[in-house]
Every structure is written in structure tokens, then in C-alpha cells.
Enzyme design. Structure first.
Site, PDB file in Angstrom:
ATOM      1  N   SER A  88      33.190  33.374  45.123  1.00  0.00           N
ATOM      2  CA  SER A  88      34.239  32.927  44.209  1.00  0.00           C
ATOM      3  C   SER A  88      34.309  33.778  42.939  1.00  0.00           C
ATOM      4  O   SER A  88      34.580  34.960  43.011  1.00  0.00           O
ATOM      5  CB  SER A  88      34.025  31.449  43.900  1.00  0.00           C
ATOM      6  N   ASP A 227      41.114  33.813  40.756  1.00  0.00           N
ATOM      7  CA  ASP A 227      39.672  34.084  40.775  1.00  0.00           C
ATOM      8  C   ASP A 227      39.348  34.912  42.029  1.00  0.00           C
ATOM      9  O   ASP A 227      40.250  35.303  42.777  1.00  0.00           O
ATOM     10  CB  ASP A 227      38.855  32.785  40.665  1.00  0.00           C
ATOM     11  N   ASP A 229      38.329  34.503  44.995  1.00  0.00           N
ATOM     12  CA  ASP A 229      38.722  34.111  46.353  1.00  0.00           C
ATOM     13  C   ASP A 229      40.041  33.340  46.359  1.00  0.00           C
ATOM     14  O   ASP A 229      40.441  32.795  47.388  1.00  0.00           O
ATOM     15  CB  ASP A 229      37.618  33.305  47.046  1.00  0.00           C
ATOM     16  N   ASP A 231      41.098  30.491  45.257  1.00  0.00           N
ATOM     17  CA  ASP A 231      41.311  29.042  45.354  1.00  0.00           C
ATOM     18  C   ASP A 231      41.681  28.490  43.980  1.00  0.00           C
ATOM     19  O   ASP A 231      42.051  27.336  43.835  1.00  0.00           O
ATOM     20  CB  ASP A 231      40.105  28.299  45.958  1.00  0.00           C
TER      21      ASP A 231
END
Ligand code: MG
Length: 438
Positions: A88, A227, A229, A231
């Protein structure tokens, strides 16, 4: 081995190919869809993980580099398990594994089962003729775009044709610019490499400085920063200011529930501020509070048919989307909000912000939970207490929360009071309490 967001650690130390191949062997109960963010260690970890899965006799659907919500949706569409290789927002030396099950994150019980099997080295190989196959799913991104387009007022956005800067910095590059253009935005993408992160992944003021500048330079209507990734998505107004996180959450909550008739429930976490509570109450919705982590938010939403679930960090779950946070959908929703309500710099003025403190204290991972327990035992402050994730005390004029970070070696303190003086007094007392117990 599990934090609030799967397994995560520094590559070569806590996370390596040996772990990936073992987890690959332990995890599957059916076909697994696998994806990764753009970290350098992602490729070899993915190869190891896939080998592990195949060695157990299960098939793999490899979608390569993708965002976490694209992987989550793929696991829903394929009706199977999923593993996302990502850390992340952590720095590039980190990596990790995040586990999905038909669109949502796996429940805590399954995490415990994996951890137990890993500890006991419960590895089993299938016979030579049962080794799994690797399948492709070329349309994972297109299917994600299709789903989002169904959830957005495209006519409205096309009419306004807003100019938006997208700071992708990771797998968001593969989907966000295309989607935002298709729904009617004029897109200026930056940091679009999928070879490496071009800025640090945590979407905060320092790391998004390029985005803030670009929004002003190009006269854009707003900007979105993702961010590592995707999400999570963070919104920047036309003056180059990041929307305060709780205001961003309040705005999207209002967008999702305003005007809806009947019972409506919104889920948020113990980190939610007074603004968020006020926005929910103003729209006659009910709310439920969970511990920090999208896994808890999603579970609570399913329990009572929640319309929206969100955390102040920018992770939002939408009822008709995937059952886990989707930063790509979030970006599109903010385009809709802009077109419906106007400039974000004006919109945020609607929300009376109260003085707030967000602070982190360094504390080793192995000690942080114990320290928080110690603090819990020593706190003697009146108010409504919640102790299911650290300790939160709500008082008449404000609240505070002390909890161990789920992903990093910190104890986090959040405090919000309507009055500066009260905040200052409370902060002095709590600061001392934390410091003296670390
Ligand atoms: Mg993330």
C-alpha cells in the site's frame, strides 16, 4: 503475522519468496486470482506465490500489475479467492500480501487459520499430474471501468467537462486516466511510470507537492492523488490545498446519502471526527462505528445493508462496488461531486472544523499493543469509552483515541475538541501518559 491489512513487512526480512511460496501453498481452497502493485520485489514474490498455489493443485488467474480494487473485483467476478501483492502506502522496500474472497477481504478467522498453518509448516504438495494451471483474465481493468461507469452520473460530468490532474504513482496509472477521460474529464496525468514509484506512496501534503503545484499551474478544477495500490484517493482543491481528510469523508458521505429515502446506514471507524458524525446525523442516517480497518467496515456494512463505509484515511467502500476500498471509484465520485456542487475550496467551508491533533509515537511492533493495554489501565477520564481497538473516550465537547498502528511501529494519538484550550489541556495530560508508558 497479520496486521490491519494482511501481511506486510520489509522485503528480504519479514516478507520474502520463501514466505510467498509457503503462503501460496497454504492459502488456497479454490482458484486464486493474483495481482501486484509496481514494487520491484513484486515480480519475484508473485512468481513464488503463484508456484505455491500451483503446487497445491489449484489454478491461478494472473492479472499482473493492477490496483487492489481491480484485483478485488476480479476475485468477485471470477467467484474465487484473491491475493494482492502490495504494501500500500509503505516505502518501496516494503511489500506484503493482502487476501480476498469473492470481492471482500478474508475474515479474521481465515487469517488465524493461515497463521496457524504457517507456524506449523502445514505444507502439502499435490501429485505431479495435479499441478494447477495459470489462466489469464485480460479484461480485469475494463470490467473495473465498466462497474464504475454504472455507478457515476456520466451525463453530468460530460456537461461540465472538469479539468483534473491525476497523480497516479503506481498501478492507478493503468486505469485512472482512461476511466476519468471516459466519464467526461479533461485529464492531466502525472507520475505514470509503472517501473517505479516517482514519489513516496503515502498521499500526504509533502508527497503530493508535485500534484498541488500541477493543479495550480494548469488551472485544473481539482486533483486526485492515489496511494501505492489505489485503494485510497485524496482530493486537492483548485487552489492546490488537500481537503482535510475528515471533510473529504463528510463530503462523500453526504453525496452518497443525501436525498435517499428510508432507513440508511453509514459505517465509519473509531477514528471518525465530529464533522463526520455531524454530516451523518444531518442527513438522518444511522451510523455504526468499528475498529480501524476496512475489513471491519465491510463486515459491518454487510450485516445491516450499509450504504457506505469510510475511514478518514481515504479508504471508502461503496454499496454497489467491491466490498473493499476502491480509490479509483472514489476519484470518479469526486468528479461527480465537483460537477454537482462546485469548487471544493468553497464546499469545505460548509464544514465547521474543530481543533484536532494527530500525532504518532515511535514504539516497536512487538511492544505497541502491550503499551496501549498499559495506558488503558491507567486512564481515568470520564466519558463514553470504547476499547475494542485501543481506547477512545468521547466527552461532551470532544474525544480522543489512543491505538497501536496496524501497519507501522507507532502508537497513534488523535484528539479533537471544540475548544482550543480544552484540546491543549487534554493533550498535555495524554501526551505525558503515552510518553511515560513507552
Ligand atoms: Mg492502500
Amino acid at each position: 503475522m497479520f496486521g490491519t491489512s494482511g501481511i506486510r513487512g520489509i522485503y528480504g526480512k519479514e516478507v520474502n519468496e520463501e514466505l510467498a511460496v509457503k503462503i501460496g501453498n497454504i492459502f488456497p481452497k479454490e482458484t486464486v486470482v493474483v495481482a501486484r502493485d509496481i514494487r520491484k520485489s513484486g515480480k519475484t514474490l508473485s512468481m513464488a506465490l503463484i508456484s505455491g498455489i500451483l503446487s497445491k493443485g489449484y489454478d491461478v488467474i494472473d492479472i499482473g500489475i493492477a490496483t487492489t480494487p481491480t484485483l478485488a473485483l476480479a476475485s468477485k467476478n471470477m467467484n474465487c479467492d484473491g491475493i494482492m501483492i502490495t504494501a500500500s502506502h509503505n516505502p518501496p522496500e516494503y511489500n506484503g500480501l493482502k487476501f480476498f474472497f469473492k470481492g471482500g477481504e478474508i475474515p479474521k478467522e481465515r487469517e488465524l487459520e493461515i497463521a496457524e498453518k504457517y507456524k506449523n509448516e502445514d505444507i502439502a504438495f499435490c501429485s505431479w499430474n495435479k499441478i494447477g494451471k495459470i489462466q489469464k483474465y485480460e479484461d480485469a481493468v475494463l470490467d473495473h471501468i465498466k462497474l464504475i461507469k454504472k455507478m457515476i452520473d456520466i451525463d453530468l460530468i460530460k456537461k461540465k467537462n472538469p479539468k483534473v490532474v491525476l497523480d497516479c504513482n503506481g498501478p492507478a496509472s493503468l486505469i485512472a486516466p482512461k476511466l476519468m477521460e471516459e466519464i467526461g474529464c479533461k485529464v492531466i496525468p502525472i507520475n505514470t511510470s509503472i517501473e517505479k514509484f516517482e514519489r513516496a506512496s503515502e498521499p500526504n501534503k509533502k508527497n503530493l507537492s508535485g500534484l498541488l503545484k500541477k493543479v495550480i499551474e494548469t488551472g485544473a478544477d481539482f486533483g486526485i492523488g492515489y496511494d501505492g495500490d489505489a485503494d485510497r484517493a485524496i482530493v486537492v482543491d483548485e487552489t492546490g490545498c488537500i481537503l482535510p481528510f475528515d471533510v473529504q469523508l463528510a463530503l462523500i458521505i453526504e453525496n452518497e446519502i443525501a436525498g435517499l429515502a428510508g432507513e440508511k446506514k453509514v459505517v465509519t471507524t473509531i477514528e471518525a471526527s465530529l464533522i463526520v458524525k455531524e454530516a451523518i446525523e444531518k442527513n438522518n442516517a444511522e451510523y455504526a462505528i468499528t475498529p480501524v480497518g476496512s475489513i471491519f467496515v465491510s463486515k459491518e456494512m454487510k450485516k445491516d445493508n450499509g450504504i457506505f463505509g469510510g475511514e478518514p484515511c481515504g479508504e471508502y467502500i461503496f454499496k454497489n462496488g467491491v466490498s473493499s476500498p476502491d480509490g479509483i471509484l472514489t476519484g470518479a465520485k469526486f468528479a461527480e461531486i465537483f460537477c454537482r456542487c462546485g469548487k471544493f475550496s468553497k464546499l469545505i467551508k460548509k464544514y465547521a472544523q474543530h481543533p484536532i491533533v494527530r500525532e504518532k509515537f515511535e514504539c516497536e511492533n512487538s511492544k505497541k499493543y502491550e503499551v496501549v493495554e498499559k495506558i488503558k489501565g491507567k486512564i481515568n477520564i470520564e466519558g463514553e469509552k470504547r476499547v475494542d481497538d485501543g481506547i477512545r473516550i468521547d466527552q461532551k465537547d470532544g474525544w480522543f483515541l489512543i491505538r497501536a498502528s496496524g501497519t507501522e511501529p507507532y502508537i497513534r494519538l488523535t484528539m479533537e475538541y471544540k475548544d482550543d484550550k480544552k484540546l491543549y489541556e487534554m493533550h498535555r495530560c495524554i501526551f505525558e501518559l503515552i510518553k511515560s508508558n513507552i
